[in-house]
Design a protein around this motif. Structure first.
Motif, short mmCIF file in Angstrom:
data_model
loop_
_atom_site.label_atom_id
_atom_site.label_comp_id
_atom_site.label_asym_id
_atom_site.label_seq_id
_atom_site.Cartn_x
_atom_site.Cartn_y
_atom_site.Cartn_z
N ASP A 105 0.81 -1.22 0.00
CA ASP A 105 0.00 0.00 0.00
C ASP A 105 0.85 1.27 0.00
O ASP A 105 0.34 2.34 -0.33
N GLU A 106 2.11 1.18 0.36
CA GLU A 106 2.93 2.39 0.36
C GLU A 106 3.42 2.68 -1.05
O GLU A 106 4.20 1.92 -1.62
N MET A 153 1.28 -5.22 6.67
CA MET A 153 0.39 -4.17 7.16
C MET A 153 -0.33 -3.56 5.97
O MET A 153 0.20 -2.66 5.31
CA CA Z 1 1.93 -1.44 4.47
#
Ligand code: CA
Length: 233
Positions: free
Chosen positions: A12-13, A57
């Motif tokens: 997601d980054e 994460m």
């Molecule tokens: Ca992440």
């Protein structure tokens, strides 16, 4: 030409995602991206991949949950977890969820490439992708069994190449002779194995170290084994 290995990057980054995709494509892989757990789930249901790089994460569904779910459903695709959690306990938990390997952030791209190649080779030993990589100040080419430094070519044996690949995939960690013998020769250690390992390391150092009496690439850790220090990360 062999088809490109397909890798799904679940991350997601944005900046890590972009860096990974650029790097993988540069090294001849076909990279796809999922930005959260739900998207990853959808893409994996629709397409097949040779490897999934899975951040833990993630928004919506965590990497741990995804890994557990995929393995429960029988998905066989190798999974490499990208984890910011460096604790040994959590690494082991990741492997217990069915991941094939994990890499701790921040990681060097050199190490990532070596690990990806190791996982892909385990799945398909004939695979030839991504067999050029950097090892200290040497450029290693597995296909032609050469190491290059400043344009000078050094011939290496197949066994020496395997030793280099193992160190490249496991930087900054002490590798015991037992481990090296098990992973490279695929045999249980014996006295002969100890001598075999030491002889190969000595011969390899003679080829790749600037001064094999003062090895800087594959260092001896007294009483413990050997270590390749990669300071790029
Ligand atoms: Ca992440």
């Amino acid at each position: 030409m062999e088809p490109k290995a397909k890798i799904l990057v679940v991350e997601d980054e944005q900046n890590i995602q972009t860096a990974l995709v650029d790097f993988l494509e540069y090294h001849g892989f076909e990279a796809s991206v999922a930005v959260d757990g739900l998207e990853a789930e959808r893409i994996v249901a629709e397409q097949s991949f040779d490897l999934i790089l899975l951040d833990l994460m993630l928004p919506k569904i965590s990497g741990e949950q995804l890994c557990t779910k995929w393995r429960r459903e029988g998905l066989q695709t190798p999974i490499m977890m990208l984890t910011a959690k460096g604790l040994e306990k959590e690494r082991v938990a990741g492997l217990n969820l069915g991941a094939d390997d994990y890499i701790t952030k921040p990681f060097s791209l050199e190490e990532l490439l070596a690990r990806i190649n190791a996982v892909l080779r385990r799945m398909d030993p004939t695979r030839k992708v991504g067999q050029k990589f950097q090892f200290a100040d040497l450029e290693i080419d597995i296909a032609s069994l050469t190491a290059r430094r400043n344009g000078n070519e050094i011939s290496i044996s197949k066994r020496e190449a395997e030793i280099i690949q193992y160190f490249a995939a496991n930087p900054n960690r002490v590798i015991s002779r037992d481990e090296l013998y098990k992973e490279v020769w695929h045999e249980i250690m014996t006295d002969l194995g100890t001598r075999t390992t030491d002889m190969h390391i000595a011969k390899l150092r003679g080829k790749i170290e600037i001064d094999s009496n003062e090895p800087q690439i594959i260092k001896t850790i007294r009483g413990a084994g050997y270590k390749y220090e990669n300071q790029i990360s």
